[in-house]
Motif scaffolding. Structure first.
Motif, PDB file in Angstrom:
ATOM      1  N   VAL A  95      78.010  39.188  57.532  1.00 49.06           N
ATOM      2  CA  VAL A  95      79.035  39.808  56.692  1.00 49.06           C
ATOM      3  C   VAL A  95      80.431  39.392  57.147  1.00 49.06           C
ATOM      4  CG1 VAL A  95      77.621  41.777  56.045  1.00 49.06           C
ATOM      5  CG2 VAL A  95      79.031  41.910  58.106  1.00 49.06           C
ATOM      6  N   ASN A  96      80.519  38.874  58.382  1.00 47.02           N
ATOM      7  CA  ASN A  96      81.822  38.401  58.861  1.00 47.02           C
ATOM      8  C   ASN A  96      82.010  36.937  58.472  1.00 47.02           C
ATOM      9  OD1 ASN A  96      79.641  38.057  60.790  1.00 47.02           O
ATOM     10  ND2 ASN A  96      81.147  37.160  62.174  1.00 47.02           N
ATOM     11  N   ASN A  97      83.238  36.560  58.175  1.00 48.65           N
ATOM     12  CA  ASN A  97      83.558  35.198  57.791  1.00 48.65           C
ATOM     13  C   ASN A  97      84.478  34.557  58.821  1.00 48.65           C
ATOM     14  OD1 ASN A  97      82.177  35.200  55.236  1.00 48.65           O
ATOM     15  ND2 ASN A  97      83.825  36.488  54.441  1.00 48.65           N
ATOM     16  N   ASP A  98      84.550  33.227  58.758  1.00 48.31           N
ATOM     17  CA  ASP A  98      85.453  32.505  59.635  1.00 48.31           C
ATOM     18  C   ASP A  98      86.843  32.509  59.017  1.00 48.31           C
ATOM     19  OD1 ASP A  98      85.836  31.179  62.028  1.00 48.31           O
ATOM     20  OD2 ASP A  98      85.642  29.207  61.128  1.00 48.31           O
ATOM     21  N   GLN A  99      87.737  31.677  59.534  1.00 46.17           N
ATOM     22  CA  GLN A  99      89.116  31.703  59.075  1.00 46.17           C
ATOM     23  C   GLN A  99      89.256  31.280  57.613  1.00 46.17           C
ATOM     24  OE1 GLN A  99      87.892  29.274  61.063  1.00 46.17           O
ATOM     25  NE2 GLN A  99      89.215  27.487  61.136  1.00 46.17           N
ATOM     26  N   THR A 100      90.326  31.737  57.000  1.00 49.18           N
ATOM     27  CA  THR A 100      90.659  31.345  55.638  1.00 49.18           C
ATOM     28  C   THR A 100      91.374  30.006  55.666  1.00 49.18           C
ATOM     29  OG1 THR A 100      90.827  33.635  54.902  1.00 49.18           O
ATOM     30  CG2 THR A 100      91.954  31.976  53.575  1.00 49.18           C
ATOM     31  N   LEU A 101      90.971  29.111  54.777  1.00 50.98           N
ATOM     32  CA  LEU A 101      91.569  27.785  54.682  1.00 50.98           C
ATOM     33  C   LEU A 101      92.367  27.666  53.398  1.00 50.98           C
ATOM     34  CD1 LEU A 101      88.422  25.700  55.705  1.00 50.98           C
ATOM     35  CD2 LEU A 101      90.228  26.563  57.205  1.00 50.98           C
TER      36      LEU A 101
END
Length: 370
Positions: free
Chosen positions: A234-240
């Motif tokens: 449910v967690n995501n990495d950084q926004t690009l």
């Protein structure tokens, strides 16, 4: 021998084609995936002069930022410029690969290179477009191979969290299996249940690297069949996204900062819009032609927005809005030549055979100044 496909696979571990805008044309544009590569040249554009330089320097693979083939090519006519360039590339067996908006968007790509050149602090994405999905990858490895397995998947991009790499969690247990008829087990024998001390290895993998990591893991695992699990998180990495915004370390007025930008990108002049005495602290920058994102810079509270190809009406509106503009030209994106070269140099050992990577020395800047 290193092949075109090896160069592409290594590059796309950093800059996936899936990051490109839908209207863009990226990836292999000319060439054969199985062609041999001994020398790579990075360039902003692929022009007739660039191709001549590649031929002169025995280059096998050109990696360009701006696509050579963007609109549909209906014929290859040597009497026309585009056809002449394409024919020359094919004749000399030079592959061409383009990384355009995906190289703009990716972490460490063109916009980060530009922001870093200006020493911007507390950098953030100016125009978010992608949030990377993360998956948990779990594999069960005999303890004799745990170390080499972790190293292999880490080198493939698994376990990257912020500025840390090779992040994993290990727990010990006992695995059991019975090899069936026709198998060739690494441990045990046909028809006999075997119990082996194994480690459960857990790590995080970005969506675009998942397939690569699994393939590398299978090669690094000693068993015929690797037992593994993939779990969505449910967690995501950084926004690009496009552009960057940050702060300069020392405040100065707009006129002085325009001079700083000019020197940073080694251009003969810059155009600027706004009150020359306006104090600059917060800076937004977007490589290429970014006039469509002036409002994003305003929304983020930028004192000045740096981008190329600004036109009269956008400049006039921005002046009324009170934001400063600096136009150093589109060509400052040539910073990618050295940035991409450095990536390959740092990761060259991942290729089957080392290749030489050079930057084009020819400038494709079309404008001249008096």
């Amino acid at each position: 021998m290193t092949k075109v496909k090896d160069i592409i696979q290594l590059f796309e571990q950093w800059v996936p084609v899936t990051y490109a805008e839908s209207w863009d044309n990226v990836g292999l544009q000319i060439g054969n995936l199985d062609s041999n590569v001994e020398k790579v040249m990075t360039t902003l554009d692929v022009t007739d002069q660039i191709v001549d330089e590649a031929i002169e320097k025995d280059v096998d693979f050109i990696l360009a930022h701006h696509p050579l083939l963007f609109e549909g090519l209906k014929q290859i006519d040597e009497k026309k410029l585009k056809g002449k360039v394409v024919h020359k590339l094919i004749k000399h067996n030079i592959s061409v690969y383009s990384a355009h908006t995906n190289l703009d968007i990716v972490t460490g790509g063109v916009n980060d290179m530009l922001a870093d050149r200006l020493f911007l602090q507390n950098q953030k994405v100016l125009v978010p477009s992608i949030t990377e999905k993360l998956f948990k990858f779990v594999a069960y490895v005999p303890q004799t191979h745990t170390g080499s397995f972790i190293e292999a998947i880490g080198e493939a991009g698994a376990g990257h969290i912020g500025n840390y790499s090779h992040c994993t969690f290990k727990s010990a247990g006992v695995g059991s299996f019975k090899p069936q008829k026709g198998t060739n087990p690494f441990i045990g024998q046909e028809g006999v249940t075997e119990q082996v001390e194994e480690d459960r290895i857990e790590t995080i993998v970005k969506e675009n690297l998942l397939h690569t990591v699994i393939e590398v893991a299978k090669k690094a695992h000693p068993y015929e069949e690797m037992a593994y699990d993939i779990f969505p998180t449910v967690n995501n990495d950084q926004t690009l996204g496009l552009g960057r915004i940050g702060e300069i370390t020392t405040e100065m007025n707009l006129q002085d900062y325009a001079e700083t930008v000019k020197k940073a990108f080694n251009v003969p002049f810059v155009r600027f819009v706004g009150d020359a005495d306006k104090i600059i602290k917060k800076v937004a920058i977007l490589g290429g032609s970014g006039k469509g994102y002036i409002n994003a810079a305003i929304k983020h509270g930028a004192d000045v927005y740096i981008t190329g190809d600004l036109s009269y009406h956008e400049a006039l509106d921005a002046k009324e809005e009170g934001i400063g503009l600096i136009d150093p030209g589109h060509h400052i994106e040539q910073i990618m030549k050295q940035g991409v070269r450095e990536y390959f140099v740092q990761n060259i050992e991942k290729l089957p055979n080392k290749v030489e990577v050079i930057c084009s020395e020819h400038s494709t800047e079309p404008f001249q100044w008096k």
